[in-house]
Motif scaffolding. Structure first.
Motif, short mmCIF file in Angstrom:
data_model
loop_
_atom_site.label_atom_id
_atom_site.label_comp_id
_atom_site.label_asym_id
_atom_site.label_seq_id
_atom_site.Cartn_x
_atom_site.Cartn_y
_atom_site.Cartn_z
N PHE A 95 17.26 4.27 18.09
CA PHE A 95 16.08 5.10 18.29
C PHE A 95 14.82 4.24 18.37
CE2 PHE A 95 12.94 8.36 16.64
CZ PHE A 95 12.95 9.12 17.82
N GLY A 96 14.79 3.16 17.56
CA GLY A 96 13.68 2.22 17.66
C GLY A 96 13.63 1.52 19.00
N VAL A 97 14.81 1.19 19.56
CA VAL A 97 14.87 0.58 20.89
C VAL A 97 14.33 1.54 21.95
CG1 VAL A 97 16.44 -0.23 22.69
CG2 VAL A 97 16.74 -1.00 20.34
N GLY A 99 7.35 -8.48 24.38
CA GLY A 99 8.41 -9.46 24.16
C GLY A 99 9.06 -9.33 22.80
N VAL A 100 8.24 -9.11 21.76
CA VAL A 100 8.78 -8.97 20.40
C VAL A 100 9.66 -7.72 20.31
CG1 VAL A 100 8.14 -8.48 18.02
CG2 VAL A 100 6.93 -10.25 19.29
N LEU A 101 9.20 -6.63 20.87
CA LEU A 101 9.97 -5.38 20.80
C LEU A 101 11.31 -5.51 21.52
CD1 LEU A 101 7.14 -2.74 21.33
CD2 LEU A 101 8.41 -3.19 19.23
N HIS A 102 11.31 -6.18 22.65
CA HIS A 102 12.57 -6.34 23.38
C HIS A 102 13.52 -7.27 22.65
CE1 HIS A 102 15.49 -6.92 26.53
NE2 HIS A 102 15.23 -8.22 26.55
N ALA A 103 13.02 -8.43 22.24
CA ALA A 103 13.89 -9.43 21.62
C ALA A 103 14.46 -8.95 20.29
CB ALA A 103 13.12 -10.73 21.42
N LEU A 139 18.20 -6.33 16.21
CA LEU A 139 18.39 -5.29 15.21
C LEU A 139 19.64 -4.47 15.49
CD1 LEU A 139 17.19 -3.95 12.71
CD2 LEU A 139 15.85 -2.47 14.20
N VAL A 140 19.89 -4.16 16.75
CA VAL A 140 21.09 -3.39 17.11
C VAL A 140 22.34 -4.19 16.79
CG1 VAL A 140 22.40 -2.46 19.07
CG2 VAL A 140 19.97 -1.95 18.83
N LEU A 141 22.33 -5.48 17.09
CA LEU A 141 23.50 -6.31 16.82
C LEU A 141 23.74 -6.46 15.32
CD1 LEU A 141 23.21 -9.14 19.50
CD2 LEU A 141 24.57 -7.05 19.56
N ALA A 153 4.29 7.11 20.30
CA ALA A 153 5.65 6.58 20.25
C ALA A 153 5.72 5.34 19.36
CB ALA A 153 6.13 6.24 21.66
N ALA A 154 4.72 4.45 19.46
CA ALA A 154 4.71 3.26 18.62
C ALA A 154 4.56 3.62 17.15
CB ALA A 154 3.59 2.33 19.05
N LEU A 155 3.74 4.62 16.86
CA LEU A 155 3.55 5.06 15.48
C LEU A 155 4.84 5.65 14.91
CD1 LEU A 155 1.43 5.35 13.24
CD2 LEU A 155 0.90 7.62 14.15
N VAL A 156 5.53 6.46 15.70
CA VAL A 156 6.81 7.03 15.27
C VAL A 156 7.83 5.91 15.07
CG1 VAL A 156 8.71 8.54 15.94
CG2 VAL A 156 6.37 9.26 16.34
N GLY A 157 7.80 4.91 15.95
CA GLY A 157 8.72 3.79 15.82
C GLY A 157 8.54 3.05 14.50
N ILE A 158 7.30 2.85 14.08
CA ILE A 158 7.03 2.19 12.80
C ILE A 158 7.56 3.03 11.64
CG2 ILE A 158 5.19 1.46 11.23
CD1 ILE A 158 3.55 0.67 13.66
N ILE A 159 7.35 4.35 11.72
CA ILE A 159 7.83 5.24 10.67
C ILE A 159 9.35 5.21 10.58
CG2 ILE A 159 7.96 7.65 9.94
CD1 ILE A 159 5.20 8.06 11.19
N VAL A 160 10.01 5.20 11.74
CA VAL A 160 11.48 5.15 11.75
C VAL A 160 11.98 3.87 11.11
CG1 VAL A 160 13.49 4.95 13.27
CG2 VAL A 160 11.76 6.69 13.72
N LEU A 161 11.35 2.75 11.43
CA LEU A 161 11.81 1.48 10.88
C LEU A 161 11.52 1.36 9.39
CD1 LEU A 161 10.76 -1.01 13.72
CD2 LEU A 161 13.02 -0.08 13.25
N LEU A 162 10.43 1.97 8.93
CA LEU A 162 10.08 1.88 7.52
C LEU A 162 10.92 2.80 6.65
CD1 LEU A 162 6.16 1.65 7.62
CD2 LEU A 162 7.78 -0.17 7.04
N PHE A 163 11.20 4.01 7.14
CA PHE A 163 11.85 5.02 6.32
C PHE A 163 13.20 5.47 6.86
CE2 PHE A 163 7.21 5.59 6.01
CZ PHE A 163 7.03 5.32 4.66
#
Length: 512
Positions: free
Chosen positions: A307-309, A410-414, A419-421, A468-478
């Motif tokens: 979901f973060g991807v 670049g950071v988000l893609h790499a 993270l998935v792996l 979307a970026a804000l939701v992504g941060i929330i998903v990764l944190l919680f």
């Protein structure tokens, strides 16, 4: 199985469960060592980088930039675009060619069954068609990726995509671009899955200390992203060069770019020659392989990573497409400055990605924290763009914006791939990689569509990217993403023992 039973008994008796988990995790690695093979050679690693260099631009430049431009060359405007341009831009000077090109891209001149679409929207429809077409193909190969077919899947999918790059300008009809783009999307989605899967097996071939694997996976992914961005810079520069030709030759010159892109993509097949035929065995039978992708439901941390991807892909493509349409259609900057923006956006990761790897080692940050940094940079760029959308941007501001967002992209893609792996259970890497390939393509498609539906209205595209970026941060944190890898692998390994999914030898794997 006796060792696993005894380990379970120790846990039940209240012994040191942590040491038992580590022991079980190491035993699991020993069972897979024979099928994964030795550490990758320098040629194999550079071959893997080569494929990223030859394929990354397909979803970042070829589909969202080149093909809409080719489609726009076939459109005829019903009204004079110059009078409307002057009324909306209040005296901004812009060449006739730029006005005509932007109008053919954004005006809904394609009529199908009473519905009107622009060249950008037509590309989105084709992109969605390719994603839909790839679902049954990815379902089928999700099992076979774990076997001896990884190289065949990469080569065949690449060949299909290259083939549809060649006739892009041969048939002068808009409808033909639906299958063109759809099959290219299918090919790049499948090849992304197989390419990522090969990385997972290369990482597993290193020593059994999971921290070392983390370092290797982030190192490989960051440098691969750098090489991929270099390929995107080359293609975008070639597009700019060909657009300088007279208007009546643009269709053929852009067709040359498509052929050139296909040839570069074809070079990436050399990776198949340099790669070792690594396998990750699984006991899932072919009868049940149609439901094999559903096994991801057992791993909620992997779902959070995917979901973060999706959110990161949506954010980066929405910002990139919305910004390009805004600076061309609203700011009316010089074409040379647009080239500078593309070069900054795609070349800056050549320097920033290697430096970020050293920064990660210095601050001892995991992939979740690094991905959050990427989201924060995207929040910064989209937030400032949203707030200052009415200001008159100078081209220096555009370049600064491109540099900041290039690091975030670049950071988000790499680290999304890393993270998935990290969430992939041993023996089922193919499932996660298939989902990763499709989810990433779907996020890019949605981001491109949102920016294309409202061209020039940067508040819509940047606002969507900000959320979307804000939701992504929330998903990764919680979202319980990126737990301790040792314990996670043990849990997955225990599930695999319970389902008899672990450790077949090569003969049993072949028989399956």
């Amino acid at each position: 199985m006796d060792q696993v039973s005894s380990a379970t008994e120790v846990d039940d008796q209240g012994g040191n469960s942590k040491s038992v988990k580590v022991s079980k995790w190491r035993e699991s690695d020993d069972q897979f060592e024979g099928s994964i093979g030795e550490k990758p050679s320098r040629n194999e690693v550079w071959g893997w980088y080569l494929y990223e260099f030859c394929s990354y631009f397909v979803q970042t430049v070829l589909i969202p930039v080149l093909f809409p431009l080719i489609i726009s060359q076939l459109q005829i405007l019903a009204k004079d675009p110059f009078q409307e341009w002057q009324s909306n831009h209040h005296g901004m000077l812009c060449s006739d060619k730029e006005i005509h090109l932007y109008s053919t891209l954004t005006k809904r001149t394609i009529t199908v069954n009473g519905s009107n679409f622009s060249s950008l929207e037509w590309t989105s429809i084709a992109w969605v068609s390719g994603l839909t077409l790839s679902i049954p193909i990815l379902t089928f190969i999700s099992f076979h990726l774990n076997g001896h077919y990884n190289s065949i899947i990469t080569a065949s999918s690449t060949a299909i995509g290259v083939f549809f790059c060649f006739p892009a300008g041969f048939f002068k009809t808009t409808l033909i671009f639906i299958p063109y783009i759809a099959f290219i999307v299918l090919a790049t989605t499948v090849s992304t899955a197989s390419h990522t899967h090969h990385l997972s097996l290369m990482i597993l071939s290193f020593n059994k200390k999971n921290q070392n694997r983390h370092k290797k996976s982030s190192f490989f992914s960051l440098y691969a992203t750098s090489f991929g961005c270099l390929g995107s810079a080359i293609i975008s520069s070639f597009i700019y060069h060909m657009l300088r030709e007279p208007d009546d030759r643009n269709l053929y010159t852009l067709w040359i770019v498509s052929i050139f892109s296909g040839l570069i993509w074809l070079i990436g097949i050399l990776h198949v020659i340099t790669a070792i035929n690594r396998t990750s065995v699984s006991s899932v039978s072919l009868i049940n392989s149609i439901f094999y992708p559903c096994s991801i439901l057992k791993y909620p941390n992997a779902i959070g990573g995917l979901f973060g991807v999706f959110l990161s892909s949506f954010t980066t493509m929405c910002i990139f497409t919305g910004c390009v349409l805004f600076i061309v259609g609203q700011l009316c900057i010089k074409p040379l400055h647009l080239l500078y923006f593309w070069l900054i956006y795609f070349l800056f990761p050549l320097v920033s990605m290697p430096l970020l790897h050293h920064l990660q080692q210095l601050i001892k940050a995991n992939s979740v924290k690094m991905k959050i940094i990427g989201f924060l940079l995207s929040l910064l760029s989209s937030g400032f763009g949203f707030y200052f959308w009415e200001s008159h941007w100078k081209w220096g501001h555009v370049l600064l914006f491109g540099g900041i967002q290039s690091i975030g992209s670049g950071v988000l893609h790499a680290y999304g791939r890393v993270l998935v792996l990290e969430c992939a259970p041993i023996g089922k890497e193919g499932v996660l990689c298939v989902w990763y390939g499709w989810i990433r393509a779907a996020g890019l498609c949605l981001g491109f569509t949102v920016a294309s539906v409202v061209p020039g209205q940067i508040r819509t595209s940047f606002g969507s990217a900000f959320v979307a970026a804000l939701v992504g941060i929330i998903v990764l944190l919680f979202g319980n993403v990126g737990d301790d890898v040792g314990a996670k692998h043990v849990s997955n390994e225990s599930d695999s023992h319970g389902n008899h999914n672990l450790g077949l030898d090569s003969k049993e794997s072949d028989s399956v």
